[in-house]
Design a protein around this motif. Structure first.
Motif, mmCIF file in Angstrom:
data_model
loop_
_atom_site.group_PDB
_atom_site.id
_atom_site.type_symbol
_atom_site.label_atom_id
_atom_site.label_comp_id
_atom_site.label_asym_id
_atom_site.label_seq_id
_atom_site.Cartn_x
_atom_site.Cartn_y
_atom_site.Cartn_z
ATOM 1 N N GLY A 9 0.832 -1.199 0.000
ATOM 2 C CA GLY A 9 0.000 0.000 0.000
ATOM 3 C C GLY A 9 0.859 1.239 0.000
ATOM 4 N N ARG A 10 0.248 2.339 0.347
ATOM 5 C CA ARG A 10 0.949 3.607 0.408
ATOM 6 C C ARG A 10 1.323 3.924 1.841
ATOM 7 N NH1 ARG A 10 1.506 7.792 -3.110
ATOM 8 N NH2 ARG A 10 0.140 6.690 -4.585
ATOM 9 N N VAL A 11 2.555 4.336 2.029
ATOM 10 C CA VAL A 11 3.056 4.637 3.376
ATOM 11 C C VAL A 11 3.944 5.871 3.288
ATOM 12 C CG1 VAL A 11 4.984 3.023 3.086
ATOM 13 C CG2 VAL A 11 4.257 3.682 5.393
ATOM 14 N N GLN A 12 3.939 6.650 4.327
ATOM 15 C CA GLN A 12 4.752 7.855 4.343
ATOM 16 C C GLN A 12 6.187 7.542 4.734
ATOM 17 O OE1 GLN A 12 2.696 10.723 6.862
ATOM 18 N NE2 GLN A 12 1.706 11.601 5.045
ATOM 19 N N VAL A 13 7.072 8.410 4.319
ATOM 20 C CA VAL A 13 8.483 8.262 4.673
ATOM 21 C C VAL A 13 8.626 8.112 6.186
ATOM 22 C CG1 VAL A 13 10.700 9.456 4.760
ATOM 23 C CG2 VAL A 13 9.358 9.490 2.659
ATOM 24 N N GLY A 14 9.411 7.136 6.578
ATOM 25 C CA GLY A 14 9.633 6.871 7.992
ATOM 26 C C GLY A 14 8.648 5.901 8.598
ATOM 27 N N GLY A 15 7.625 5.555 7.840
ATOM 28 C CA GLY A 15 6.603 4.648 8.339
ATOM 29 C C GLY A 15 6.997 3.184 8.221
ATOM 30 N N GLU A 93 13.126 5.257 -1.799
ATOM 31 C CA GLU A 93 13.814 4.210 -2.555
ATOM 32 C C GLU A 93 13.234 2.815 -2.304
ATOM 33 O OE1 GLU A 93 15.697 7.757 -2.746
ATOM 34 O OE2 GLU A 93 15.452 6.682 -0.831
ATOM 35 N N ASP A 94 12.371 2.689 -1.327
ATOM 36 C CA ASP A 94 11.723 1.406 -1.055
ATOM 37 C C ASP A 94 10.478 1.197 -1.916
ATOM 38 O OD1 ASP A 94 12.464 1.883 2.423
ATOM 39 O OD2 ASP A 94 13.564 0.657 0.961
ATOM 40 N N THR A 95 10.083 2.194 -2.667
ATOM 41 C CA THR A 95 8.935 2.048 -3.562
ATOM 42 C C THR A 95 9.232 1.008 -4.623
ATOM 43 O OG1 THR A 95 8.170 4.321 -3.225
ATOM 44 C CG2 THR A 95 7.510 3.228 -5.265
ATOM 45 N N ALA A 96 8.381 -0.026 -4.683
ATOM 46 C CA ALA A 96 8.608 -1.128 -5.615
ATOM 47 C C ALA A 96 7.461 -2.119 -5.500
ATOM 48 C CB ALA A 96 9.929 -1.837 -5.309
ATOM 49 N N VAL A 97 7.449 -3.067 -6.421
ATOM 50 C CA VAL A 97 6.593 -4.241 -6.285
ATOM 51 C C VAL A 97 7.404 -5.301 -5.549
ATOM 52 C CG1 VAL A 97 5.350 -6.065 -7.479
ATOM 53 C CG2 VAL A 97 5.281 -3.721 -8.364
#
Length: 132
Positions: A9-15, A93-97
């Motif tokens: 899902g979508r998460v904010q930086v640091g989450g 940078e953690d955004t990915a499948v």
């Protein structure tokens, strides 16, 4: 055989968030389990691996990529045929499948666990998007 990921899902930086991978159709405890990720325009990257048995007597059988070490934790519950990836302190940078994969080969070791051809089955993946 089926591997089904969830928890993205979508998460904010640091989450933080926790991904799950439920396996069916195979003796899950007999397989090593790994998590890979692929960001747009980039190659697939192995992020974490756990070899077959986690009985606490076989030493450190978890492996991580340098980019996630200290922030990601892989675990498994063989009774539930499920693997997990706890992701903390996320960055863009953690955004990915994120996909899970299983391997039955004894060739899977500290130096080879990122070799994708050693894996027998893959899940479809779950999207993780980090927003600032």
């Amino acid at each position: 055989v089926q591997l089904v990921e969830s928890g993205g899902g979508r998460v904010q930086v640091g989450g933080s968030l926790r991904l799950s991978c439920v396996a069916s159709g195979l003796p899950f405890a007999d397989y090593a389990i790994s998590w890979f990720r692929q960001a747009p325009g980039k190659e697939r990257e192995g992020v974490a691996c756990m070899t077959r048995y986690d009985d606490g007597t076989r030493g450190d059988n978890r492996h991580y990529s340098d980019s996630v070490k200290g922030r990601f934790t892989i675990s498994r519950d063989n009774r539930k045929n499920t693997a997990y990836l706890q992701i903390n302190t996320v960055t863009p940078e953690d955004t990915a499948v994120y996909s899970c994969a299983v391997s039955g080969t004894p060739r899977l070791k500290r130096t080879t666990w990122t070799w994708t051809y050693l894996y027998d089955y893959w899940g479809q993946g779950t999207q993780v998007t980090v927003s600032s």
